[in-house]
Design a protein around this motif. Structure first.
Motif, short mmCIF file in Angstrom:
data_model
loop_
_atom_site.label_atom_id
_atom_site.label_comp_id
_atom_site.label_asym_id
_atom_site.label_seq_id
_atom_site.Cartn_x
_atom_site.Cartn_y
_atom_site.Cartn_z
N GLU A 296 -3.30 -16.82 -3.23
CA GLU A 296 -2.81 -15.55 -3.72
C GLU A 296 -2.21 -14.70 -2.80
N TRP A 297 -0.76 -14.63 -2.72
CA TRP A 297 0.11 -13.90 -1.83
C TRP A 297 -0.07 -12.46 -1.77
N ARG A 298 -0.97 -11.73 -2.83
CA ARG A 298 -0.93 -10.40 -2.57
C ARG A 298 -2.17 -10.18 -1.73
N ILE A 299 -3.24 -11.06 -1.50
CA ILE A 299 -4.13 -10.81 -0.71
C ILE A 299 -3.75 -10.92 0.71
N TRP A 300 -2.79 -11.93 0.93
CA TRP A 300 -2.33 -11.83 2.30
C TRP A 300 -1.49 -10.54 2.70
N ALA A 301 -0.60 -10.02 1.68
CA ALA A 301 0.16 -8.98 1.81
C ALA A 301 -0.99 -7.68 2.16
N ALA A 302 -2.06 -7.48 1.42
CA ALA A 302 -3.04 -6.40 1.43
C ALA A 302 -3.82 -6.53 2.94
N VAL A 303 -3.70 -7.80 3.65
CA VAL A 303 -3.99 -7.79 4.88
C VAL A 303 -3.54 -6.95 5.77
N ILE A 304 -2.32 -6.76 5.66
CA ILE A 304 -1.25 -5.57 6.28
C ILE A 304 -2.14 -4.10 6.21
N CYS A 409 -10.02 2.36 -0.91
CA CYS A 409 -9.10 2.05 -2.03
C CYS A 409 -8.39 0.61 -1.95
N VAL A 410 -8.20 0.22 -0.63
CA VAL A 410 -7.65 -1.12 -0.51
C VAL A 410 -8.46 -2.20 -1.11
N VAL A 411 -9.73 -2.13 -0.47
CA VAL A 411 -10.88 -3.19 -1.08
C VAL A 411 -10.86 -3.04 -2.43
N CYS A 412 -11.07 -2.05 -3.02
CA CYS A 412 -11.20 -2.06 -4.66
C CYS A 412 -10.05 -2.51 -5.35
N TRP A 413 -8.82 -2.01 -4.95
CA TRP A 413 -7.49 -2.49 -5.40
C TRP A 413 -7.38 -3.83 -5.57
N ILE A 414 -7.92 -4.60 -4.47
CA ILE A 414 -7.49 -6.00 -4.57
C ILE A 414 -8.75 -6.51 -5.39
N GLY A 415 -10.06 -5.96 -5.26
CA GLY A 415 -11.06 -6.52 -6.13
C GLY A 415 -10.92 -6.31 -7.45
N LEU A 474 5.26 -1.58 -1.49
CA LEU A 474 5.63 -2.91 -2.11
C LEU A 474 4.65 -3.78 -3.20
N LEU A 475 3.30 -3.58 -2.97
CA LEU A 475 2.46 -3.92 -3.82
C LEU A 475 2.34 -3.35 -5.11
N ARG A 476 2.55 -2.12 -4.99
CA ARG A 476 2.67 -1.36 -6.32
C ARG A 476 3.84 -1.93 -7.16
N PHE A 477 4.70 -1.75 -6.76
CA PHE A 477 6.02 -2.43 -7.41
C PHE A 477 5.66 -3.87 -8.01
N SER A 478 5.06 -4.58 -6.99
CA SER A 478 4.75 -5.96 -7.93
C SER A 478 3.87 -6.20 -8.81
N PHE A 479 2.79 -5.38 -8.82
CA PHE A 479 1.68 -5.37 -9.76
C PHE A 479 2.38 -4.58 -11.02
N ALA A 480 3.30 -3.43 -10.91
CA ALA A 480 3.89 -2.74 -11.99
C ALA A 480 4.79 -3.60 -12.73
N SER A 481 5.28 -4.35 -12.00
CA SER A 481 6.47 -5.31 -12.64
C SER A 481 5.66 -6.45 -13.62
N MET A 482 4.81 -7.07 -12.92
CA MET A 482 3.76 -8.19 -13.65
C MET A 482 3.32 -7.26 -15.15
#
Length: 521
Positions: A296-304, A409-415, A474-482
């Motif tokens: 899951e690439w979004r997990i790796w992105a969230a690491v930032i 917020c980061v941990v919950c967002w991914i969870g 970046l992640l917000r745009f990605s999730f919104a697009s999906m």
């Protein structure tokens, strides 16, 4: 188009009927003895309930779960960060430490801490959480206590390594545990309460260290040794009772009635964000769940974003007593002056969590928190240290508040955006595991030779905060697009047409990849 998930935490506003049968069907006799849940194959589940009854059930869970996790995380964070208090209580002088040795001791903690978090959550899915967490608590307390009797720098390194190993599993286990009890827009405020213990730990650790340091000389031990010993014995004592009182899951909760268990289990299974389909928290962990999390690439992105927090927080908590001492205050007063900073951070953390759940958004609060932290770091770089000590101290408040408040917020967002539960368990542990390696950076950027200005430390933390805020965008745009794509397909084809393309098990295995799953923004 409104890109917020169309989910309401109020159960009376949602459709409460399951309109399909699970692959495994149960007859009436079996269901009479078992829980009547969609996980058990129930076809028609009615979850109509009053708001007052819903609140009453959630309060029962809150009182049993959240205070215990809060206490444990408070103790854990005190134990991992008290080395900063021990440093100005004589640790470095007694162990003849010099140069980068203190930073090395800080760094070593994060190596096993990061490596063993994913394996720990896999064990968590195989054992009862109460048993596994109790084992972790006992061994980290024992390690902390033994740290108080080390007599050499090498002994300190060994103790820090094993402290990282034994503490590694608690935070991913605790955060995952909350996700199997609460809906996605209920979990963050609960998680924030126990994470706020980290902010409180900074204040409590300073106050406790101030008191314990006065024991210097008692039984031939210095103040820093008593700090480690006393603060290590606390989790050892707690471990003997936590296995008995910590709830494992809604299915096994003895304090809930059968009806209340069914209510909690079914409401979670039916929460996909779209009002269609379901997810599962009863899945057994399999290899494909582990692989799905790693892919899951979004997990790796969230690491930032995670690094934006830990680089700043671990460097900050380990150095702030020294920073304040460098402003001209005594060691004892420096310990006490850390308290208001952490209390302010705790208030911001709780405020962000309540607000985020209320408006059903995560990313805006991540952006806001890291922006506040960045402003604080810019101020620290601009102030001519050690001049203007009051201004320097004042701008430590936005640094702490801005770093602590977006973390949950980061941990919950991914969870919130990982399903089924096995993928969530591994994914959250992976995020926290790789993310905590940022602590290695944070532990090595506040250089003793740069005191009291710490240009490198403040600059690195500034960059990591800005990077975290940009990644949230970046992640917000990605999730919104999906979300837009899935809503369009659902509107065009309809639920039945989409469901006909999969078996029920395939939809459950798809989890957050299911066409019915809508991401949190």
């Amino acid at each position: 188009m409104d890109d917020k998930p169309n989910v309401s935490p109020s159960l009376k506003d949602e459709e409460r009927k399951v309109e399909y049968a699970a692959d495994k069907r149960y007859d009436e006799e079996i269901l009479t003895g078992d829980l009547l849940t969609v996980e058990n194959g129930a076809i028609d589940v009615d979850l109509e309930i009053t708001e007052e009854e819903e609140r009453r059930i959630l309060r029962k869970i809150d009182y049993r779960l959240v205070p215990l996790l809060t206490l444990l995380y408070l103790v854990a964070f005190v134990d991992r960060s008290n080395i900063g208090n021990a440093k100005i209580a004589g640790l470095t002088q007694d162990l003849h430490m010099h140069g980068m040795q203190y930073n090395t001791a800080l760094t070593l903690f994060f190596v096993p801490y990061g490596v063993f978090e994913v394996p720990s959550n896999i064990v968590l899915k195989l054992l009862r959480p109460s048993i596994w967490i109790s084992i972790l608590v006992f061994f980290w307390g024992t390690t902390m206590t033994l740290m108080g009797v080390v007599s050499s720098y090498k002994g300190l390194l060994v103790a820090r390594f094993f402290l990282g190993f034994t503490e590694s599993g608690f935070f991913p286990a605790a955060t995952y545990l909350l996700t199997i009890w609460y809906l996605r827009y209920e979990v963050q405020r609960r998680m924030a309460v126990f994470y706020a213990a980290a902010s409180l730990a900074g204040a409590f650790s300073g106050l406790l260290a101030f008191a314990i340091e006065k024991m210097a000389g008692d039984r031939g031990l210095d103040g820093w040794q008593w700090i480690f010993i006393i603060e290590g014995l606390v989790p050892v004592a707690i471990s003997f009772v936590i296995w008995k009182v910590l709830p494992d899951s809604p299915e096994s909760a003895h304090f809930l009635t059968k009806k209340e268990k069914e209510f909690i289990i079914n409401r979670l299974a039916l929460e996909t964000g779209s009002g269609h389909g379901r997810v599962t928290n009863a899945d057994r962990i399999r290899t494909h769940h582990i692989l799905a999390a790693f892919k899951e690439w979004r997990i790796w992105a969230a690491v930032i974003m995670f690094w934006g927090n830990v680089v700043g927080v671990y460097g900050f908590t380990s150095t702030v007593p020294t920073v304040i001492e460098g402003l001209g205050y005594s060691s004892a007063h420096a310990q006490l002056l850390t308290i208001p900073i952490y209390i302010f951070a705790m208030i911001m953390t709780l405020s962000f969590a309540w607000w985020s759940d209320r408006v059903k958004q995560r990313s805006p609060f991540i952006m806001a928190g890291f922006s506040i932290a960045a402003a604080g770091f810019i101020a620290q770089l601009a102030i001519p240290h050690p001049h203007l000590p009051g201004l320097t101290y004042g701008f430590l408040f936005p640094v702490a508040g801005g770093l602590y408040s977006p973390f949950i917020c980061v941990v919950c967002w991914i969870g919130n955006n990982l399903a089924p539960s096995s993928k969530r368990a591994v994914g959250m542990a992976l995020l926290i595991s790789v993310g905590n390696f940022g602590g290695i950076i944070g532990s090595n950027v506040y250089l003793a030779r740069e005191a009291p200005k710490y240009h490198t430390g403040f600059s690195v933390c500034l960059v990591s905060s800005v990077a975290a805020a940009l990644m949230a965008v970046l992640l917000r745009f990605s999730f919104a697009s999906m979300n837009r794509k899935r809503r369009a397909v659902l509107d065009e084809q309809g639920e039945e047409a989409i469901r006909s393309q999969y078996t029920e098990q395939e939809l459950l295995d798809l989890g957050d990849r299911s066409p019915f799953f809508i991401y949190t923004l």
